[in-house]
Structure formats: structure tokens, C-alpha cells
Design an enzyme around this catalytic site. Structure first.
Site, PDB file in Angstrom:
ATOM      1  N   HIS A   1       0.795  -1.239   0.000  1.00  0.00           N
ATOM      2  CA  HIS A   1       0.000   0.000   0.000  1.00  0.00           C
ATOM      3  C   HIS A   1       0.817   1.273   0.000  1.00  0.00           C
ATOM      4  O   HIS A   1       0.237   2.362   0.022  1.00  0.00           O
ATOM      5  CB  HIS A   1      -0.937   0.043   1.207  1.00  0.00           C
ATOM      6  CG  HIS A   1      -2.021  -0.977   1.164  1.00  0.00           C
ATOM      7  ND1 HIS A   1      -3.250  -0.730   0.622  1.00  0.00           N
ATOM      8  CD2 HIS A   1      -2.041  -2.256   1.579  1.00  0.00           C
ATOM      9  CE1 HIS A   1      -3.997  -1.825   0.720  1.00  0.00           C
ATOM     10  NE2 HIS A   1      -3.280  -2.766   1.297  1.00  0.00           N
TER      11      HIS A   1
ATOM     12  N   LYS B   1      -8.374  14.043   4.584  1.00  0.00           N
ATOM     13  CA  LYS B   1      -7.513  12.842   4.589  1.00  0.00           C
ATOM     14  C   LYS B   1      -6.547  12.994   5.756  1.00  0.00           C
ATOM     15  O   LYS B   1      -6.496  14.062   6.366  1.00  0.00           O
ATOM     16  CB  LYS B   1      -6.747  12.708   3.271  1.00  0.00           C
ATOM     17  CG  LYS B   1      -6.029  14.014   2.836  1.00  0.00           C
ATOM     18  CD  LYS B   1      -5.332  13.866   1.496  1.00  0.00           C
ATOM     19  CE  LYS B   1      -6.223  14.049   0.295  1.00  0.00           C
ATOM     20  NZ  LYS B   1      -6.156  12.949  -0.653  1.00  0.00           N
ATOM     21  N   ARG B   2      -5.777  11.926   6.072  1.00  0.00           N
ATOM     22  CA  ARG B   2      -4.744  12.091   7.091  1.00  0.00           C
ATOM     23  C   ARG B   2      -3.821  13.245   6.710  1.00  0.00           C
ATOM     24  O   ARG B   2      -3.585  13.521   5.538  1.00  0.00           O
ATOM     25  CB  ARG B   2      -3.953  10.783   7.238  1.00  0.00           C
ATOM     26  CG  ARG B   2      -4.710   9.685   7.977  1.00  0.00           C
ATOM     27  CD  ARG B   2      -5.027  10.072   9.420  1.00  0.00           C
ATOM     28  NE  ARG B   2      -3.854  10.030  10.246  1.00  0.00           N
ATOM     29  CZ  ARG B   2      -3.588   9.095  11.162  1.00  0.00           C
ATOM     30  NH1 ARG B   2      -4.451   8.103  11.384  1.00  0.00           N
ATOM     31  NH2 ARG B   2      -2.500   9.137  11.895  1.00  0.00           N
TER      32      ARG B   2
ATOM     33  N   LYS C   1       0.988  14.611   1.248  1.00  0.00           N
ATOM     34  CA  LYS C   1      -0.349  14.938   0.748  1.00  0.00           C
ATOM     35  C   LYS C   1      -0.527  16.446   0.536  1.00  0.00           C
ATOM     36  O   LYS C   1      -1.479  16.877  -0.091  1.00  0.00           O
ATOM     37  CB  LYS C   1      -1.417  14.395   1.704  1.00  0.00           C
ATOM     38  CG  LYS C   1      -1.443  12.863   1.794  1.00  0.00           C
ATOM     39  CD  LYS C   1      -2.461  12.379   2.823  1.00  0.00           C
ATOM     40  CE  LYS C   1      -2.374  10.894   3.128  1.00  0.00           C
ATOM     41  NZ  LYS C   1      -3.000  10.042   2.097  1.00  0.00           N
TER      42      LYS C   1
ATOM     43  N   THR D   1      -8.252   6.858  -2.136  1.00  0.00           N
ATOM     44  CA  THR D   1      -9.604   6.329  -2.304  1.00  0.00           C
ATOM     45  C   THR D   1     -10.629   7.447  -2.073  1.00  0.00           C
ATOM     46  O   THR D   1     -11.720   7.410  -2.636  1.00  0.00           O
ATOM     47  CB  THR D   1      -9.869   5.166  -1.333  1.00  0.00           C
ATOM     48  OG1 THR D   1      -9.336   5.507  -0.048  1.00  0.00           O
ATOM     49  CG2 THR D   1      -9.207   3.894  -1.814  1.00  0.00           C
TER      50      THR D   1
ATOM     51  N   LYS E   1     -14.328   8.686  -3.931  1.00  0.00           N
ATOM     52  CA  LYS E   1     -15.591   9.025  -3.260  1.00  0.00           C
ATOM     53  C   LYS E   1     -16.087  10.399  -3.716  1.00  0.00           C
ATOM     54  O   LYS E   1     -17.276  10.593  -3.953  1.00  0.00           O
ATOM     55  CB  LYS E   1     -15.414   8.998  -1.738  1.00  0.00           C
ATOM     56  CG  LYS E   1     -15.028   7.618  -1.206  1.00  0.00           C
ATOM     57  CD  LYS E   1     -14.569   7.663   0.256  1.00  0.00           C
ATOM     58  CE  LYS E   1     -13.818   6.383   0.622  1.00  0.00           C
ATOM     59  NZ  LYS E   1     -13.101   6.499   1.913  1.00  0.00           N
TER      60      LYS E   1
HETATM   61  C1  475 Z   1      -2.182   4.692   0.722  1.00  0.00           C
HETATM   62  N1  475 Z   1      -0.783   2.634   6.045  1.00  0.00           N
HETATM   63  C2  475 Z   1      -3.321   5.161  -0.135  1.00  0.00           C
HETATM   64  C3  475 Z   1      -4.604   3.182   0.631  1.00  0.00           C
HETATM   65  O1  475 Z   1      -4.631   1.148  -0.613  1.00  0.00           O
HETATM   66  C4  475 Z   1      -4.150   3.973  -0.569  1.00  0.00           C
HETATM   67  C5  475 Z   1       1.366   1.590   6.527  1.00  0.00           C
HETATM   68  C6  475 Z   1       2.280   1.215   7.508  1.00  0.00           C
HETATM   69  C7  475 Z   1       1.997   1.429   8.816  1.00  0.00           C
HETATM   70  C8  475 Z   1       0.823   2.029   9.147  1.00  0.00           C
HETATM   71  N2  475 Z   1      -0.051   2.402   8.197  1.00  0.00           N
HETATM   72  C9  475 Z   1       0.193   2.189   6.928  1.00  0.00           C
HETATM   73  C10 475 Z   1      -0.673   2.731   4.725  1.00  0.00           C
HETATM   74  O2  475 Z   1       0.324   2.431   4.134  1.00  0.00           O
HETATM   75  C11 475 Z   1      -1.835   3.259   4.002  1.00  0.00           C
HETATM   76  O3  475 Z   1      -2.872   3.569   4.580  1.00  0.00           O
HETATM   77  N3  475 Z   1      -1.687   3.381   2.696  1.00  0.00           N
HETATM   78  C12 475 Z   1      -2.749   3.886   1.870  1.00  0.00           C
HETATM   79  O4  475 Z   1      -3.480   2.779   1.386  1.00  0.00           O
HETATM   80  C13 475 Z   1      -5.368   1.931   0.256  1.00  0.00           C
HETATM   81  O5  475 Z   1      -5.285   4.421  -1.264  1.00  0.00           O
HETATM   82  O6  475 Z   1      -2.797   5.831  -1.254  1.00  0.00           O
HETATM   83  O7  475 Z   1      -1.476   5.811   1.195  1.00  0.00           O
END
Ligand code: 475
Length: 839
Positions: free
Chosen positions: A374, A565-566, A571, A673, A677
Site C-alpha cells: 500500500h 484525509k490524514r 499529501k 480512495t 468518493k
Molecule cells: C495509501 N498505512 C493510499 C490506501 O490502498 C491507498 C502503513 C504502515 C503502517 C501504518 N499504516 C500504513 C498505509 O500504508 C496506508 O494507509 N496506505 C494507503 O493505502 C489503500 O489508497 O494511497 O497511502
């Protein structure tokens, strides 16, 4: 919104069952019954919360019928099942969603009205389970909705955190965190299943022993044992009878871990052990896209993974399936590397506890797992120090060494002794201390690896996982993210839902590609008029929320420009605020300026330890304070920060947006995402060529998307040639003025030190290249303002955005996972009443 579909009507001739009937009279009777027998209240004494609980139980009763039938059919057919392993599930409130998926929203609304209650108020009473940080956790929730709607047998496995993501307060412009006590008033959606508890071991040592056949095996003698108790929540699909299970694990102290012998006469010691065990699932780590090498976090990961795999083995044994068929019974997906220890744990269970040999166990393991990545951000790539790892999971470390040794042999076989490559591929990082690399374990231990948008998957193959791509290219694929139209259109935007359905019927809710059929209305004046009216009503709704929560009054006729968003540097919420300052200065310099009035809305949480992100929140609020009270500005510009962004608070936001801000530095946002939306709800996007923005732009058409900024290649090239952010500042008077104001204390009551860390970062390093993208962003925003003045053109663009977003339904994404990765088929569920046809 939908017709009743499962049961006969409430004719009076034939009385509906109180637990399953969905006629209005039955619902009212069942609701009052639950109020009495579950809450122990009668209307004169009942609080709003009692009413919410009574309604939740009334809905749960109707879910249970489907849930039990679903489980019966899966057991009977021994169905192949998806196990979605995720440390986070950001489900949002259940009640509204279940009403939509049951197809009884309208009946329940009527039943409540007849009882002089307001369904909206009851919905607002639900505490949401905030068991996730952001995109990754919310994606898991959308995927559970689609899996159930597509009738795919699924178990979601995760952690039942007692405290989810913190609640955010804003005090004096700063974020303050408050613990999220979501279980305080009870959770009507879950059922504990203590009969399926499992034991999870930690620490200690390993030793060799001879088994009954006289062969050497390894035994793990742990230092402590923790019990995992499953709590199940039904996940109903949309207008189907499939109700899958989200199974979340809570840690408890085992009474049986030789407590008497261990702690004889040591009552306090025993209680202490209970407290320590229960700490394990106490709280969600609030870091989004960074990892912390904390022992408790690794304990959480191993805990839920071990519970999940032991649970799957129990299911196999109950169904009398041989363990050699594990990968045929279960397709296990790793939602990022948080559950990657599953690779070693499945090996351990097969080798040590079920006495399988290495080769068949390894083949089963690889065929079982798929791994979704991700993020490319280096700070998010999990690695655990060998010291910590070996003290907590000594047996797993041995297994990882063996996996690594065999893997690197294959690498040598394919590429010869290329020590550089071997060092880069190794599961052990030896560059600066020794660490276990969880992404490497996930890659080696699974048969498919996917990114979450086309660009992201391409960059994974070209950069972060290049060496793995060269070694097993056939494992790599892309599956672009999607979101569920049930929650994100039907539930959040009922007015738009009704308009679309009145034109093309309601098939689009299950098949979002069908929403394309509204394209023929894009230039129809009557349809445009209704479209605009709905957007306006949704904006009025958000204006009321903003007034209520922040005291700021905004004009619903202004352009609603939204970034939610966060909070993260990549971002670039601070790029957005530079635009706000620029507009402010333009009006101040020319008080009669005829600009398009705008309301800039921000919301999002910052990780509690992420100093710069918290400073960005303070900056947004500081700029808001100056802008909003300036009489010269009036209604032409407002800046608002809506506190405590979560699923519940976000639902009114997307339908009220004119403009969606998707402005990350190219190459940094894996997918996004929220971008989907917004566009589904008719917002236009201003965005960079990043993540799924690229695919959204291709789908809606370049002429219906506001594009600006550096490309991923530009970013790379600029960094190589030497990026000097200060030069942009020195050469751009508008930019210089904005930055100088922040530095000079213009927004901080003269305090020059407050924002200095942020200003210095932007002028000296600017790791996310705001300075380079500033002018293109401002110019593009100017285009937005111009276009907004052409009402018909804007409405046409807005309609076309919704019409062309079909691809971004999570149903499409899940179909791709099912075909490409999981090889799993739908298993339709019929209710007993439907099978016999006699009601
Ligand atoms: C992306 N969280 C979005 C979304 O695929 C994407 C990783 C490590 C430790 C703690 N939290 C994480 C993420 O990596 C995360 O939320 N990634 C997000 O996943 C779904 O749409 O672009 O930033």
C-alpha cells in the site's frame, strides 16, 4: 430507498415473525420489544441511545437469520474461502449500512416516524469502530462489503482494539488527542465466541526432540501464553442473503497457564499477568504510513495472525479436510506487511504442530498467500531488529533463516554470485544493524504481489521491489483500488441516489458501470437543474455542520473546495493553504476584486508524534482565524478545519464538494480512495498525476479534470539535477509574500518562531516540492474559478464525473482479486423460506 425483497408483507392475515419480518408494523413491534427486553426500558424512560440500541438489535435479528444460513451453506459445501488478514478494519457505523444492504431503509424510517422518532438522530448515536488509521483500513472495510455483495465466502481477521484511533479535538488551533472509548456503551453488532478461543505463545526458546517416528522435530517452549478470544460481526452483502464474518481477536490471560503453581500465594502477580496480557489488544497504533519498531506492535501482529491461522486449521479439521489442502480451502490475503509474519507462522504450524515436511509445507504456504503493498514511503517499510524478533519469536526466526537460505540459493542459481543483489534481496537487512524485512518475507512467501493503482504497481516493479520483480516477474500484478457505492453514494447521498435511480433504475448500485447511462442527461437542463439543487442541499447540510462544530458561517453558494484525509507532508495540505493565503492577499490588494467565492474545508488527523503534521493543522487554523474575521474578505473566502475526521463525519462531506483536492507529490500517493468518493458524488478533481488520479482522469476525460504539477519523472529529474526550493521563492513575488507572512507572525499574533520549522523546511529542503508546484497549482486553481462561473459547463463536467466512475467500485476490484489472485467463486445463499417456497 429500496423495496422489501425477502419476506411477505405485513397483511395482518399472516403475521410476520418478530425477528425476521420487515413490514412497518412488524418492525415497530419488534423495536418496542427489544427496547423492553434488551434495554429494559419503556418509552417514557428511554434515552436516544436506548432507542438506537433497540433499533440496532432489531436490525441484528434480521442479520442473524442470514448469517446462520450463510454459515450453514459454507459448512455444508466446504466452500473455498477468502481470509482477509488486516491489522486495521475501519468499518464506520454499521446501522445505516445494514439498513441499505437489507433493503429496509424506508420501512425503518417510516416505523420510526410513526413512533415519533427521527431515524437520523438514532443513526447519529452509533459509536463507530475506528479500528484503523486511514486508507488501508477503510479499503479493507469496502472490500468486505463487496465480498459479501458478490457472495464470496470470506472471513475478515483482525484485532479487536479496545481503543481505536484517537478522537481529535482542536484547542487553540492545535490537535489534542482523546482516547476513543468506543465500547463504553456496549457493541450490539458483535458476538463473542469464547468456545473458539486459541492460545498464542510468546518468547522463550526452542529445543529439538524426537517424535513418535523417531524423527527430529522442533519444540517451542514459550515464556508466556496469551488467549485469543474471537468476536464476530456479521457483514451483510447488498440485497443478497450472504452475511460473512469479521472475526476480531481480543487478548486475555489464560487461567490455565499454570497459574496456581506459578503464582501460588502471588495474587498480585497473577492479576499483573492478566493486565499485561490484556494490554496486547488495548490500543491501535495511530501512525499512518510509518512503522514504529515497538515490541507491542509486533506482539499485536503475531497475536492476530496466529489466532487467524489456528482458526483456519480448526475449520479444516472440523470439515475433515486434510491439511495438505490448506491452500485449496483458503486464499489468504496479507493487507500490507502487518500480517506478513503469517508466512513463518503457517510454516511453524505445519512443520512443528502437524509434523509436515519442509517442501510440502512451503509449497502450501506460497500457494496460500497473496500480498498487497500500500505504500512506497521508506518510513512505512516494516523491519524488526533481530534482537526484538528473536526474543519474541525465536522459532519464527529459525524458520525465516531457513526460508532465506533456500531462497538465496535459488537467487544464486539464477543470477550467479552477485553479492550486491543477494544483499538487497535477503530477508535480513545487514546494512546498519540487523533487521528482518517484512516486505521481503511477504514477497517470498506468497504467489501474487499487487500494488493498488497502475502507477503504484509500476513504481513497485521499477523501484522498491525491483529485485524481486526481476527474480519472479510472474508474481506481480496491479489491482486498482475501489470503494463501495453502497456506503459512499447510496447511504451518504440519498438525494443523488434517488435522482439517478429515477432516470436509469437501481441496477447501478450493484453494477456501478451502469451509472454511465446518466451521460445522456449531462446536458439536459431539467436534469442539470435537479443535479445542482441536490448539490446545493448537500452543501447547506455541511454548512450547518460547520457552524455547529466550528462556529464558522459559510456561504452554500460559494465553491466548496475540500481536502479531507490524514495530515501528511506528502499529501501537501500546506500547498492548499498557500493557495488560501494567495487568494487572501489578492483580495486585500484589490478589495473590489470580483473573484469566485470559495470555502476551503480541511479535515484529518495527524499522528500524535508527527510534529510537522501537527504544525500544519495549527497553520490551517491560524490562517482560518485571520481570513474568516477580516471584514474586507467577507464571503469571498472562508477557511474551515472540521475536527475529528472519521468515517461518520466524512459521509456528509463527499456529497457536498464542488472541488476535490488530490494534490500529493507525484509518485507518493499509492492510490488514494477519497479521490474516488468525491468524483462519484459529482465533485471535480484538482490533482497531480499520482496514484489513481491518473486512472480517474483517463476515465472521466482530461477535459473534466483539473491537472497540474510535476510528473513522477519530473520529480526524479529535478531531484537529480539539484532542487533549490529557495529559488522559486525568491523569483515568485506572490509565493514570497505568502511565505514571508507565515514567517513574520502575520497569522500567529506576531509570533515568528511558531512556524519557523515549517518555513525552514520548505525553503531549504522542501522534500515534497511545494515550491516547484506552487505556481502551476495557483494557475490551475484560477482555471477552476473561471470554470465554476460557467454554471452549465460545470454541471455537465460534474455529471460526467459521476457517470464515468464505474470502474472505481470496490466490486470491480474484488472481481479482479477473485479472478487473478484468489481463484474463488460465488456461493449464493438461500434462506430456508425461499428454498421451500412456502414462506
Ligand atoms: C495509501 N498505512 C493510499 C490506501 O490502498 C491507498 C502503513 C504502515 C503502517 C501504518 N499504516 C500504513 C498505509 O500504508 C496506508 O494507509 N496506505 C494507503 O493505502 C489503500 O489508497 O494511497 O497511502
Amino acid at each position: 430507498i429500496q423495496e422489501p425483497q425477502l419476506q411477505g408483507q405485513d397483511t395482518g392475515m399472516q403475521c410476520e415473525d418478530d425477528r425476521t419480518g420487515i413490514g412497518v408494523e412488524t418492525l415497530k413491534r419488534a423495536f418496542l420489544d427489544n427496547l423492553f427486553y434488551v434495554q429494559g426500558k419503556f418509552p417514557a424512560l428511554a434515552t436516544k441511545h436506548d432507542y438506537y440500541m433497540a433499533l440496532a438489535y432489531t436490525v441484528r435479528d434480521r442479520l442473524l437469520q442470514r448469517w446462520v444460513n450463510t454459515a450453514a451453506i459454507y459448512t455444508q459445501e466446504g466452500s473455498r474461502t477468502v481470509a482477509y488478514l488486516s491489522a486495521e478494519f475501519l468499518m464506520g457505523p454499521h446501522l445505516g449500512n445494514n439498513l441499505i444492504n437489507l433493503g429496509i431503509y424506508n420501512q425503518v424510517q417510516q416505523a420510526m416516524t410513526e413512533l415519533k422518532l427521527d431515524l437520523k438522530e438514532l443513526l447519529a448515536k452509533e459509536e463507530e469502530p475506528g479500528l484503523g488509521n486511514g486508507g488501508l483500513g477503510r479499503l479493507a472495510a469496502c472490500y468486505l462489503d463487496s465480498l459479501a455483495s458478490l457472495e464470496i465466502p470470506t472471513l475478515g481477521y483482525g484485532i479487536r482494539y479496545e481503543f481505536g484511533i484517537f478522537d481529535q479535538l482542536i484547542r487553540n488551533g492545535w490537535q489534542v488527542e482523546k482516547t476513543d472509548k468506543w465500547l463504553r456503551y456496549g457493541n450490539p453488532w458483535e458476538i463473542a465466541r469464547p468456545e473458539w478461543a486459541v492460545s498464542v505463545k510468546f518468547g522463550g526458546r526452542t529445543e529439538a526432540h524426537k517424535n513418535a517416528q523417531g524423527r527430529y522435530r522442533v519444540r517451542w517452549i514459550p515464556h508466556k501464553v496469551v488467549l485469543g478470544i474471537p468476536y464476530d460481526t456479521p457483514i451483510l452483502g447488498y440485497k443478497v442473503n450472504t452475511a460473512n464474518t469479521l472475526r476480531l481477536w481480543k487478548a486475555e490471560a489464560p487461567e490455565s497457564f499454570d497459574f496456581e503453581a506459578f503464582n501460588r500465594g502471588n495474587y498480585y502477580g497473577a492479576v499483573d499477568q492478566k493486565v499485561t496480557s490484556e494490554n496486547l489488544t488495548k490500543v491501535l497504533y495511530p501512525n499512518d504510513e510509518t512503522y514504529e519498531g515497538k515490541q507491542l506492535r509486533l506482539e499485536q501482529q503475531y497475536f492476530f495472525v496466529s489466532c487467524a491461522l489456528q482458526d483456519m486449521l480448526r475449520i479444516m479439521l472440523r470439515q475433515k479436510l486434510p491439511l495438505e489442502q490448506f491452500h485449496e480451502k483458503f486464499a489468504v490475503q496479507l493487507n500490507d506487511t502487518h500480517p506478513a509474519i503469517a508466512v513463518a507462522e503457517l510454516m511453524r504450524l505445519l512443520l512443528d504442530e502437524h509434523e509436515m515436511d519442509w517442501e510440502p509445507a512451503w509449497e502450501i504456504t506460497q500457494k496460500t498467500f497473496g500480498y498487497t503493498n500500500h505504500t512506497l514511503l521508506p518510513e512505512a517499510l516494516e523491519k524488526w531488529s533481530l534482537k526484538l524478533f528473536s526474543s519474541l519469536l525465536p522459532r519464527h526466526l529459525e524458520i525465516i533463516y531457513e526460508i532465506n537460505w533456500r531462497f538465496l540459493e535459488q537467487v544464486r542459481h539464477k543470477f550467479g554470485t552477485d553479492e550486491g543483489r543477494i544483499g538487497r534481496l535477503s530477508l535480513i537487512d545487514e546494512n546498519d544493524g540487523k533487521f528482518v524485512r517484512m516486505a521481503h518475507l511477504a514477497c517470498v512467501g506468497s504467489h501474487k504481489i499487487n500494488g493498488v493503482a497502475a502507477l503504484h504497481s509500476e513504481l513497485l516493479q521499477k523501484t522498491t521491489l525491483l529485485d524481486f520483480y526481476e527474480f519472479f516477474p510472474e508474481k506481480f500484478t496491479n489491482i486498482t483500488n475501489g470503494v463501495t457505492p453502497r456506503r459512499w453514494i447510496v447511504l451518504s447521498n440519498p438525494k443523488l441516489t434517488n435522482l439517478i435511480t429515477s432516470c436509469i433504475g437501481d441496477n447501478w448500485i450493484k453494477h456501478l458501470e451502469d451509472v454511465q447511462r446518466i451521460e445522456t442527461y449531462a446536458e439536459d437542463p431539467g436534469f442539470q437543474q435537479e443535479w445542482q439543487q441536490i448539490k446545493r442541499e448537500n452543501k447547506v447540510n455541511v454548512a450547518e455542520i460547520l457552524l455547529d462544530r466550528t462556529g464558522v458561517k459559510v456561504d452554500p453558494d460559494s465553491l466548496f473546495d475540500i481536502q479531507v484525509k490524514r495530515i501528511h507532508q506528502y499529501k501537501r495540505q500546506h500547498l492548499n493553504i498557500l493557495h488560501a493565503i494567495t487568494l487572501y492577499n489578492q483580495i486585500k490588494q484589490n478589495p473590489n476584486l470580483d473573484i469566485t467565492p470559495r470555502t476551503l474545508i480541511f479535515a484529518g488527523k495527524a499522528a500524535p508524534g508527527y510534529y510537522i503534521a501537527k504544525l500544519i493543522i495549527k497553520l490551517i487554523n491560524s490562517v482560518a482565524e485571520v481570513v474568516n474575521k477580516d471584514r474586507d474578505i467577507g464571503d469571498r473566502l472562508k477557511v474551515v478545519f472540521l475536527p475529528d475526521y472519521n468515517v461518520k463525519n466524512s459521509q456528509p462531506i463527499y456529497p457536498a464538494a464542488d472541488l476535490s483536492e488530490q494534490i500529493s507529490t507525484a509518485g507518493k500517493e499509492a492510490s488514494g480512495t477519497g479521490n474516488m468518493k468525491f468524483a462519484m458524488n459529482g465533485a471535480l478533481t484538482i490533482g497531480t498525476l499520482d496514484g489513481a488520479n491518473i486512472e480517474i482522469r483517463n476515465a472521466v476525460g482530461a477535459e473534466n479534470f483539473f491537472l497540474f504539477g510535476l510528473t513522477t519523472e519530473d520529480v526524479g529529474a529535478l531531484r537529480l539535477t539539484g532542487y533549490r526550493p529557495r529559488e522559486y521563492y525568491e523569483q515568485n513575488p506572490q509565493l514570497k509574500q505568502a511565505i514571508d507572512q507565515i514567517a513574520s507572525g502575520y497569522f500567529s499574533h506576531g509570533d515568528r518562531s511558531l512556524f519557523k520549522p515549517l518555513v525552514d523546511l520548505l525553503l531549504d529542503k522542501d522534500p515534497f516540492m511545494l515550491m516547484a508546484d506552487y505556481q502551476p497549482y495557483i494557475d490551475c486553481q484560477q482555471q477552476v474559478s473561471q470554470t465554476y462561473r460557467d454554471r452549465d459547463r460545470w454541471l455537465q463536467m460534474s455529471i460526467l464525473n459521476t457517470a464515468r466512475m464505474g470502474k472505481f467500485s470496490s466490486d470491480r476490484a474484488i472481481r479482479e482479486y477473485c479472478q487473478q489472485i484468489w481463484k474463488v467463486q460465488p456461493v449464493p445463499v438461500q434462506l430456508a423460506a425461499e428454498k421451500t417456497g412456502d414462506g
